[in-house]
Design a protein around this motif. Structure first.
Motif, PDB file in Angstrom:
ATOM      1  N   CYS A   1       0.882  -1.001  -0.124  1.00  0.00           N
ATOM      2  CA  CYS A   1      -0.111   0.119   0.202  1.00  0.00           C
ATOM      3  C   CYS A   1       0.965   1.282   0.070  1.00  0.00           C
ATOM      4  N   GLY A   2       2.270   1.009   0.294  1.00  0.00           N
ATOM      5  CA  GLY A   2       3.047   2.184  -0.008  1.00  0.00           C
ATOM      6  C   GLY A   2       3.463   2.864   1.339  1.00  0.00           C
ATOM      7  N   ASN A   3       2.917   2.372   2.245  1.00  0.00           N
ATOM      8  CA  ASN A   3       3.020   3.030   3.714  1.00  0.00           C
ATOM      9  C   ASN A   3       4.206   2.456   4.450  1.00  0.00           C
ATOM     10  N   MET A   4       5.350   2.791   4.208  1.00  0.00           N
ATOM     11  CA  MET A   4       6.576   2.190   5.019  1.00  0.00           C
ATOM     12  C   MET A   4       6.528   2.648   6.604  1.00  0.00           C
ATOM     13  N   ASN A   5       5.968   3.793   6.795  1.00  0.00           N
ATOM     14  CA  ASN A   5       5.984   4.310   8.332  1.00  0.00           C
ATOM     15  C   ASN A   5       5.248   3.485   9.041  1.00  0.00           C
ATOM     16  N   ILE A   6       4.110   2.769   8.513  1.00  0.00           N
ATOM     17  CA  ILE A   6       3.341   2.022   9.466  1.00  0.00           C
ATOM     18  C   ILE A   6       3.908   0.679   9.327  1.00  0.00           C
ATOM     19  N   ALA A   7       4.388   0.251   8.354  1.00  0.00           N
ATOM     20  CA  ALA A   7       5.080  -0.977   8.246  1.00  0.00           C
ATOM     21  C   ALA A   7       6.463  -1.131   9.332  1.00  0.00           C
ATOM     22  N   LEU A   8       7.046   0.033   9.324  1.00  0.00           N
ATOM     23  CA  LEU A   8       8.067   0.237  10.355  1.00  0.00           C
ATOM     24  C   LEU A   8       7.527   0.084  11.874  1.00  0.00           C
ATOM     25  N   LYS A   9       6.615   0.878  12.149  1.00  0.00           N
ATOM     26  CA  LYS A   9       5.840   0.735  13.363  1.00  0.00           C
ATOM     27  C   LYS A   9       5.548  -0.793  13.771  1.00  0.00           C
ATOM     28  N   VAL A  10       4.996  -1.266  12.788  1.00  0.00           N
ATOM     29  CA  VAL A  10       4.638  -2.933  13.091  1.00  0.00           C
ATOM     30  C   VAL A  10       6.110  -3.656  13.356  1.00  0.00           C
ATOM     31  N   PHE A  11       7.056  -3.289  12.458  1.00  0.00           N
ATOM     32  CA  PHE A  11       8.413  -3.963  12.532  1.00  0.00           C
ATOM     33  C   PHE A  11       8.729  -3.840  14.084  1.00  0.00           C
ATOM     34  N   ASP A  12       8.794  -2.433  14.308  1.00  0.00           N
ATOM     35  CA  ASP A  12       9.396  -2.143  15.697  1.00  0.00           C
ATOM     36  C   ASP A  12       8.828  -2.662  16.864  1.00  0.00           C
ATOM     37  N   ARG A  13       7.470  -2.937  16.887  1.00  0.00           N
ATOM     38  CA  ARG A  13       6.573  -3.244  17.913  1.00  0.00           C
ATOM     39  C   ARG A  13       6.535  -4.746  17.987  1.00  0.00           C
ATOM     40  N   MET A  14       7.125  -5.668  17.037  1.00  0.00           N
ATOM     41  CA  MET A  14       6.994  -7.038  17.024  1.00  0.00           C
ATOM     42  C   MET A  14       7.866  -7.581  18.255  1.00  0.00           C
ATOM     43  N   PRO A  15       7.284  -8.477  18.975  1.00  0.00           N
ATOM     44  CA  PRO A  15       7.929  -8.993  20.052  1.00  0.00           C
ATOM     45  C   PRO A  15       8.983 -10.044  19.698  1.00  0.00           C
ATOM     46  N   GLU A  16       8.875 -10.733  18.624  1.00  0.00           N
ATOM     47  CA  GLU A  16       9.513 -11.567  17.987  1.00  0.00           C
ATOM     48  C   GLU A  16       9.697 -11.295  16.308  1.00  0.00           C
ATOM     49  N   ARG A  17      10.642 -11.395  15.589  1.00  0.00           N
ATOM     50  CA  ARG A  17      10.787 -11.574  14.317  1.00  0.00           C
ATOM     51  C   ARG A  17      11.404 -12.732  13.768  1.00  0.00           C
ATOM     52  N   ASN A  18      11.286 -13.075  12.396  1.00  0.00           N
ATOM     53  CA  ASN A  18      12.189 -13.932  11.682  1.00  0.00           C
ATOM     54  C   ASN A  18      12.894 -13.362  10.566  1.00  0.00           C
ATOM     55  N   MET A  19      13.588 -14.023   9.814  1.00  0.00           N
ATOM     56  CA  MET A  19      14.133 -13.817   8.399  1.00  0.00           C
ATOM     57  C   MET A  19      13.073 -13.151   7.602  1.00  0.00           C
ATOM     58  N   SER A  20      12.192 -13.561   7.487  1.00  0.00           N
ATOM     59  CA  SER A  20      11.121 -12.838   6.770  1.00  0.00           C
ATOM     60  C   SER A  20      10.702 -11.523   6.959  1.00  0.00           C
ATOM     61  N   SER A  21      10.617 -11.300   8.303  1.00  0.00           N
ATOM     62  CA  SER A  21      10.539  -9.988   8.872  1.00  0.00           C
ATOM     63  C   SER A  21      11.464  -9.126   8.267  1.00  0.00           C
ATOM     64  N   TRP A  22      12.573  -9.142   8.402  1.00  0.00           N
ATOM     65  CA  TRP A  22      13.814  -8.272   7.939  1.00  0.00           C
ATOM     66  C   TRP A  22      13.901  -8.164   6.363  1.00  0.00           C
ATOM     67  N   HIS A  23      13.418  -9.415   5.532  1.00  0.00           N
ATOM     68  CA  HIS A  23      13.305  -9.377   4.234  1.00  0.00           C
ATOM     69  C   HIS A  23      12.177  -8.461   3.832  1.00  0.00           C
ATOM     70  N   LEU A  24      11.017  -8.451   4.547  1.00  0.00           N
ATOM     71  CA  LEU A  24       9.869  -7.594   4.039  1.00  0.00           C
ATOM     72  C   LEU A  24      10.308  -6.129   4.226  1.00  0.00           C
ATOM     73  N   MET A  25      11.111  -5.955   5.202  1.00  0.00           N
ATOM     74  CA  MET A  25      11.347  -4.415   5.625  1.00  0.00           C
ATOM     75  C   MET A  25      12.232  -3.848   4.467  1.00  0.00           C
ATOM     76  N   ILE A  26      13.354  -4.637   4.155  1.00  0.00           N
ATOM     77  CA  ILE A  26      14.413  -4.490   3.166  1.00  0.00           C
ATOM     78  C   ILE A  26      13.766  -4.343   1.655  1.00  0.00           C
ATOM     79  N   ILE A  27      12.827  -5.163   1.424  1.00  0.00           N
ATOM     80  CA  ILE A  27      12.211  -5.343   0.206  1.00  0.00           C
ATOM     81  C   ILE A  27      11.289  -3.955  -0.006  1.00  0.00           C
TER      82      ILE A  27
END
Length: 170
Positions: A92-118
């Motif tokens: 949807c083109g809103n990386m600001n909210i994507a970053l908020k979701v990422f930052d608030r995740m209690p746990e991340r996996n490789m896909s989490s990092w991959h999704l943010m970079i892509i």
């Protein structure tokens, strides 16, 4: 004759979930969200289906509603659902909210990092993609080959291929 509200109250949670998933399968996201607003409870599969619909239609408005329902659900900390949120916001083109979701995740996996970079790379924010990559390395996470391709794409987008921060073996 039983009025509609009383009849809806007689349905058990399983029936409501089946109805919600059926609505999602029919592409009826607005109706699904309306039922949830009236008290229907979504299970994990319904959240997956709704996030897929939002991502496919690139509907930021509906995506935010799904996000709010997810935030109030027992599934709010689920890595895969949070990854789907990141992917939906990226599309949807809103990386600001994507970053908020990422930052608030209690746990991340490789896909989490991959999704943010892509997400940053595809939304023309290569510098931010490179910052996420650097943060990933600092967190001690070993990048997979797909990540390197994304980082190179971010470097090219930022015309920084020869800059120090685009040296992948640091």
């Amino acid at each position: 004759m039983i009025d509609q509200n009383r009849q809806n109250a007689l349905f058990d949670a399983t029936t409501l979930n089946v109805n919600l998933i059926e609505l999602c399968e029919e592409g009826k996201l607005a109706e699904t969200l309306e039922l949830m607003g009236q008290g229907s409870v979504a299970d994990y599969g319904v959240f997956l289906a709704m996030l897929n619909l939002c991502k496919g239609t690139r509907s930021l408005e509906y995506g935010k509603l799904v996000h709010e329902f997810l935030r109030r659900s027992r599934f709010r900390g689920e890595v895969e659902l949070n990854n789907r949120l990141i992917g939906m916001y990226e599309k949807c083109g809103n990386m600001n909210i994507a970053l908020k979701v990422f930052d608030r995740m209690p746990e991340r996996n490789m896909s989490s990092w991959h999704l943010m970079i892509i997400g940053y790379t595809e939304n023309r924010a290569g510098d931010d993609a490179l910052l996420v990559f650097q943060e990933m390395k600092e967190a001690g996470i070993r990048p997979e080959s797909e990540i390197f391709a994304l980082v190179l794409a971010a470097c090219v987008r930022e015309e920084a291929v020869e800059e120090d921060y685009c040296t992948l073996n640091q």
